[in-house]
Enzyme design. Structure first.
Site, PDB file in Angstrom:
ATOM      1  N   ARG A  19      -0.969   4.391  17.387  1.00  0.00           N
ATOM      2  CA  ARG A  19      -2.263   3.734  16.895  1.00  0.00           C
ATOM      3  C   ARG A  19      -3.007   2.919  17.170  1.00  0.00           C
ATOM      4  NH1 ARG A  19      -0.432   3.574  11.482  1.00  0.00           N
ATOM      5  NH2 ARG A  19      -2.863   3.464  10.725  1.00  0.00           N
TER       6      ARG A  19
ATOM      7  N   ASN B 110       0.963  -1.466   0.117  1.00  0.00           N
ATOM      8  CA  ASN B 110       0.207  -0.017   0.173  1.00  0.00           C
ATOM      9  C   ASN B 110       0.900   0.995   0.137  1.00  0.00           C
ATOM     10  OD1 ASN B 110      -2.958  -1.577  -0.199  1.00  0.00           O
ATOM     11  ND2 ASN B 110      -2.112  -2.238   2.077  1.00  0.00           N
TER      12      ASN B 110
ATOM     13  N   GLU C 241      14.727  -0.249  10.334  1.00  0.00           N
ATOM     14  CA  GLU C 241      13.310  -0.226   9.907  1.00  0.00           C
ATOM     15  C   GLU C 241      12.733   1.290   9.952  1.00  0.00           C
ATOM     16  OE1 GLU C 241       9.142  -2.449  12.078  1.00  0.00           O
ATOM     17  OE2 GLU C 241      11.433  -2.198  13.284  1.00  0.00           O
TER      18      GLU C 241
ATOM     19  N   HIS D  28       8.939   3.405   9.547  1.00  0.00           N
ATOM     20  CA  HIS D  28       7.057   3.404   9.842  1.00  0.00           C
ATOM     21  C   HIS D  28       6.716   5.636   9.412  1.00  0.00           C
ATOM     22  CE1 HIS D  28       6.377  -0.474   9.861  1.00  0.00           C
ATOM     23  NE2 HIS D  28       7.786  -0.349  11.143  1.00  0.00           N
TER      24      HIS D  28
ATOM     25  N   ALA E 124       2.509  -3.453   6.835  1.00  0.00           N
ATOM     26  CA  ALA E 124       1.371  -3.783   7.640  1.00  0.00           C
ATOM     27  C   ALA E 124       2.232  -5.730   8.079  1.00  0.00           C
ATOM     28  CB  ALA E 124       0.280  -4.060   7.201  1.00  0.00           C
TER      29      ALA E 124
END
Length: 152
Positions: free
Chosen positions: A110, A14, A101, A103, A80
């Protein structure tokens, strides 16, 4: 002429929809905007960059496996899959490379299921909640990690 350290930047499902997908959470930058900024930062840092995106978990695993012996480091926004994929964790451990990593959103502000990522268990560092700037900070960190590794 010396070869520049090669960094693989991987983007999960996505993320090809950035800029139109929930801009209040993920920002207005498209993935192409982020790639352009990363390419510029990589040049400034003396790194070569391969920037990729896929919606397929197995393709990410294959790219990570191919990075072993072909790349100096990995930046990964698993999206995800970070919350669900032991396969990504295993591939990153097999690669034996420095990993950052990333995000875009602050996963800890969240839903509860986003608070854990398997990928972070293989990462040298995790950057979240800083939007597109997180990718640039990841490249800065990897440039330092690779320089320190070379200087040893």
């Amino acid at each position: 002429m010396a070869t520049l350290p090669h960094v693989l930047v991987l983007n999960g499902p996505n993320l090809n929809m950035l800029g139109v997908r929930e801009p209040s959470i993920y920002g207005r930058d498209s993935l192409q905007d982020i790639e352009s900024a990363c390419q510029q930062r990589a040049r400034e840092l003396g790194l070569s960059l391969d920037f990729r995106q896929t919606n397929l978990e197995g393709e990410l695993v294959t790219w990570i496996q191919q990075a072993r012996g072909n790349a100096a480091a990995i930046v990964i926004n698993p999206a995800a899959y970070g919350h669900t994929s032991i396969a990504l964790l295993d591939a990153l451990l097999i690669a034996e490379l420095p990993v950052i990593e990333v995000h875009l959103s602050n996963i800890f502000r969240r839903e509860d299921y986003r608070h854990h990522t398997y990928v972070s268990q293989a990462a040298s560092g995790v950057i979240c909640g800083l939007g597109a700037q997180g990718y640039l900070l990841a490249l800065d960190a990897l440039a330092t990690i690779l320089k320190n590794k070379k200087d040893r």
